[in-house]
Scaffold this motif. Structure first.
Motif, PDB file in Angstrom:
ATOM      1  N   SER A  51       0.811  -1.219   0.000  1.00 38.44           N
ATOM      2  CA  SER A  51       0.000   0.000   0.000  1.00 38.44           C
ATOM      3  C   SER A  51       0.842   1.266   0.000  1.00 38.44           C
ATOM      4  N   THR A  52       2.138   1.141   0.330  1.00 32.81           N
ATOM      5  CA  THR A  52       2.970   2.337   0.482  1.00 32.81           C
ATOM      6  C   THR A  52       4.306   2.277  -0.253  1.00 32.81           C
ATOM      7  N   GLY A  53       4.687   1.104  -0.775  1.00 33.50           N
ATOM      8  CA  GLY A  53       5.961   0.978  -1.468  1.00 33.50           C
ATOM      9  C   GLY A  53       7.163   0.975  -0.549  1.00 33.50           C
ATOM     10  N   LEU A  54       6.984   0.431   0.653  1.00 30.41           N
ATOM     11  CA  LEU A  54       8.039   0.454   1.662  1.00 30.41           C
ATOM     12  C   LEU A  54       8.493  -0.957   1.998  1.00 30.41           C
ATOM     13  N   LEU A  55       9.809  -1.163   2.043  1.00 28.52           N
ATOM     14  CA  LEU A  55      10.404  -2.443   2.410  1.00 28.52           C
ATOM     15  C   LEU A  55      10.752  -2.399   3.895  1.00 28.52           C
ATOM     16  N   ASN A  56      10.122  -3.271   4.668  1.00 24.89           N
ATOM     17  CA  ASN A  56      10.235  -3.228   6.125  1.00 24.89           C
ATOM     18  C   ASN A  56      11.362  -4.121   6.653  1.00 24.89           C
ATOM     19  N   PRO A  57      11.857  -3.846   7.861  1.00 20.59           N
ATOM     20  CA  PRO A  57      13.031  -4.550   8.409  1.00 20.59           C
ATOM     21  C   PRO A  57      12.689  -5.916   8.997  1.00 20.59           C
ATOM     22  N   VAL A  58      12.476  -6.881   8.139  1.00 22.70           N
ATOM     23  CA  VAL A  58      12.068  -8.215   8.576  1.00 22.70           C
ATOM     24  C   VAL A  58      13.163  -8.894   9.391  1.00 22.70           C
ATOM     25  N   ALA A  59      14.412  -8.745   8.994  1.00 22.98           N
ATOM     26  CA  ALA A  59      15.504  -9.411   9.717  1.00 22.98           C
ATOM     27  C   ALA A  59      15.593  -8.909  11.151  1.00 22.98           C
ATOM     28  N   GLU A  60      15.518  -7.596  11.333  1.00 25.38           N
ATOM     29  CA  GLU A  60      15.647  -7.015  12.673  1.00 25.38           C
ATOM     30  C   GLU A  60      14.480  -7.413  13.571  1.00 25.38           C
ATOM     31  N   ILE A  61      13.283  -7.428  13.032  1.00 29.76           N
ATOM     32  CA  ILE A  61      12.121  -7.832  13.826  1.00 29.76           C
ATOM     33  C   ILE A  61      12.187  -9.324  14.129  1.00 29.76           C
ATOM     34  N   GLY A  62      12.744 -10.100  13.192  1.00 26.87           N
ATOM     35  CA  GLY A  62      12.923 -11.522  13.446  1.00 26.87           C
ATOM     36  C   GLY A  62      13.829 -11.796  14.633  1.00 26.87           C
ATOM     37  N   GLU A  63      14.852 -10.985  14.795  1.00 31.82           N
ATOM     38  CA  GLU A  63      15.732 -11.139  15.960  1.00 31.82           C
ATOM     39  C   GLU A  63      14.977 -10.882  17.261  1.00 31.82           C
ATOM     40  N   ILE A  64      14.099  -9.893  17.238  1.00 35.16           N
ATOM     41  CA  ILE A  64      13.302  -9.582  18.434  1.00 35.16           C
ATOM     42  C   ILE A  64      12.386 -10.753  18.773  1.00 35.16           C
ATOM     43  N   ALA A  65      11.701 -11.289  17.756  1.00 38.47           N
ATOM     44  CA  ALA A  65      10.817 -12.426  17.991  1.00 38.47           C
ATOM     45  C   ALA A  65      11.596 -13.613  18.549  1.00 38.47           C
ATOM     46  N   ALA A  66      12.764 -13.882  17.967  1.00 39.97           N
ATOM     47  CA  ALA A  66      13.566 -15.024  18.413  1.00 39.97           C
ATOM     48  C   ALA A  66      14.046 -14.851  19.845  1.00 39.97           C
ATOM     49  N   ASP A  67      14.394 -13.625  20.216  1.00 44.15           N
ATOM     50  CA  ASP A  67      14.870 -13.368  21.582  1.00 44.15           C
ATOM     51  C   ASP A  67      13.824 -13.708  22.630  1.00 44.15           C
ATOM     52  N   HIS A  68      12.544 -13.654  22.230  1.00 49.51           N
ATOM     53  CA  HIS A  68      11.455 -13.919  23.180  1.00 49.51           C
ATOM     54  C   HIS A  68      10.744 -15.239  22.896  1.00 49.51           C
ATOM     55  N   GLY A  69      11.308 -16.043  21.994  1.00 48.37           N
ATOM     56  CA  GLY A  69      10.720 -17.339  21.712  1.00 48.37           C
ATOM     57  C   GLY A  69       9.380 -17.276  21.012  1.00 48.37           C
ATOM     58  N   ALA A  70       9.110 -16.176  20.324  1.00 49.26           N
ATOM     59  CA  ALA A  70       7.835 -16.023  19.623  1.00 49.26           C
ATOM     60  C   ALA A  70       7.931 -16.567  18.212  1.00 49.26           C
ATOM     61  N   ARG A  71       6.826 -17.110  17.728  1.00 50.23           N
ATOM     62  CA  ARG A  71       6.757 -17.522  16.326  1.00 50.23           C
ATOM     63  C   ARG A  71       6.653 -16.272  15.456  1.00 50.23           C
ATOM     64  N   TYR A  72       7.199 -16.358  14.236  1.00 53.08           N
ATOM     65  CA  TYR A  72       7.327 -15.184  13.371  1.00 53.08           C
ATOM     66  C   TYR A  72       6.669 -15.481  12.027  1.00 53.08           C
ATOM     67  N   VAL A  73       5.634 -14.714  11.696  1.00 55.52           N
ATOM     68  CA  VAL A  73       4.881 -14.896  10.453  1.00 55.52           C
ATOM     69  C   VAL A  73       5.057 -13.645   9.596  1.00 55.52           C
TER      70      VAL A  73
END
Length: 391
Positions: free
Chosen positions: A148-170
């Motif tokens: 909707s906006t033409g923006l590439l979001n920081p998936v790798a960085e957010i993935g590290e946050i999810a992993a640090d807390h044992g959360a599943r990442y979709v």
């Protein structure tokens, strides 16, 4: 419709003649050996795309499984969420556009949601996301390439946050997978979603998930929606089948489309999409137009879709005349969604577009602005794009 009609909307995108022809073959039973062969081709091609979407085609995922769904990516988004959560679980939904909001709205029906919201077109602040995710968070959702906006979001960085807390990442990779880099294992993605009608250049109405290695143990088929039970889909996929009646023509088109991607190679495909998006974006700047999304250190412009601010004289109530003028030239582009209607226009370079087609789209946009009285430098845009496309 004129024969040279050029579809530059952000999906559906143009399909190859071979994919279209495959869809028109005589019907067969979805439980036949003939269909199973089609499913196997489509699944093999999808696993290549999911696992080797890197600039040098090195494998970025191992041991997971591609599952094909009889529905668009919204079905895939819901399937991913609903198979991983129970009603009392917390899901953190990162939102900075329409499709991030869609993830949130889907999750609202299945669990407790903590939204982390930014204005549409604003970059994601990773520190704000880190503050929201805790050890009690079950799942984190985000859109990689916010259409909707033409923006590439920081998936790798957010993935590290999810992993640090044992959360599943979709992750919604709907408009990046098949056209840009996507690293499932390296980014800690548990389930990635994509859609046929986007960068895969397949027909609309069919989508796919990649369930990373080991995530199947966390998939709750008992609590999932009946039609979206991923455990059931996985069991049937081992037989090259789907649990329910398959949309046979769509599977045929998808099989050809992913084979065409493999023939081009993800290395070349990613490079082509990046070159074309840069050429288009810099052409718009040379014309005197401005990009819509804002960037920060962790974000970037999309490599498969460009969002540009509509200038005065073609904004709001004046935008209809501009889009009509583009359409008169046999080219179709998209406006903004929801509150961005009349504020921006969006152009896709997903799929199998040639340089000549991209240049035609740029000229149509420039001439359309000129027709409605907006002062743009169309020739400067064309020259800039030609220079980028030659390099």
């Amino acid at each position: 419709m004129r024969e040279d009609f050029l579809l530059l909307n952000p999906g559906p995108v143009p399909m190859s003649a071979e994919a279209r022809e495959a869809m028109s073959e005589p019907m067969v039973s979805h439980r036949s050996a003939a269909f199973e062969a089609v499913y196997e081709r489509a699944q093999d091609g999808l696993e290549y795309v999911f696992e080797r979407s890197t600039p040098d085609e090195t494998r970025a995922a191992r041991g997971g499984e591609a599952l094909i769904l009889n529905g668009t990516a919204t079905m895939g988004m819901e399937a991913a969420v609903a198979n991983l959560v129970d009603a009392e679980d917390e899901l953190v939904a990162v939102v900075n556009g329409k499709f991030g909001r869609r993830f949130k709205r889907i999750a609202d029906r299945h669990c407790e949601v903590t939204p982390v919201e930014f204005d549409w077109g604003d970059p994601i602040d990773v520190d704000t996301v880190a503050e929201a995710v805790t050890d009690d968070t079950e799942v984190v959702t985000v859109v990689h390439n916010e259409t909707s906006t033409g923006l590439l979001n920081p998936v790798a960085e957010i993935g590290e946050i999810a992993a640090d807390h044992g959360a599943r990442y979709v992750v919604d990779g709907v408009t990046s997978i098949g056209g840009d880099e996507f690293r499932i294992d390296d980014w800690g993605v548990d389930i990635a979603v994509t859609d046929g009608q986007k960068a895969l250049a397949a027909p609309p109405g069919i989508s796919a998930l990649y369930v990373a290695d080991g995530v199947d143990a966390h998939v709750d088929g008992e609590g999932a929606p009946f039609y979206e039970d991923l455990d059931w889909h996985s069991r049937k996929a081992s037989q090259h089948q789907t649990p329910f009646t398959s949309a046979v023509p769509l599977f045929r088109g998808l099989a050809v489309a992913v084979e065409e991607i493999e023939a081009e190679g993800m290395e070349g495909r990613i490079e082509r999409h990046r070159r074309q998006s840069t050429a288009f974006r810099e052409a718009m700047w040379a014309m005197g137009l401005e990009s819509f999304p804002e960037l920060n250190a962790e974000s970037d412009y999309s490599n498969t879709l460009t969002a540009i601010e509509l200038p005065e004289g073609a904004r709001e109530e004046d935008s209809g005349a501009f889009f009509d003028a583009v359409g008169e030239r046999g080219v179709s582009i998209s406006g903004g969604q929801a509150h961005l209607g009349g504020e921006i226009f969006r152009v896709s370079n997903m799929g199998n577009l040639t340089s000549d087609q991209l240049l035609r789209g740029i000229r149509a946009i420039g001439e359309a602005f000129e027709q409605v009285g907006v002062d743009v430098d169309t020739e400067a845009g064309i020259e800039t794009a030609e220079s980028e496309l030659r390099d």
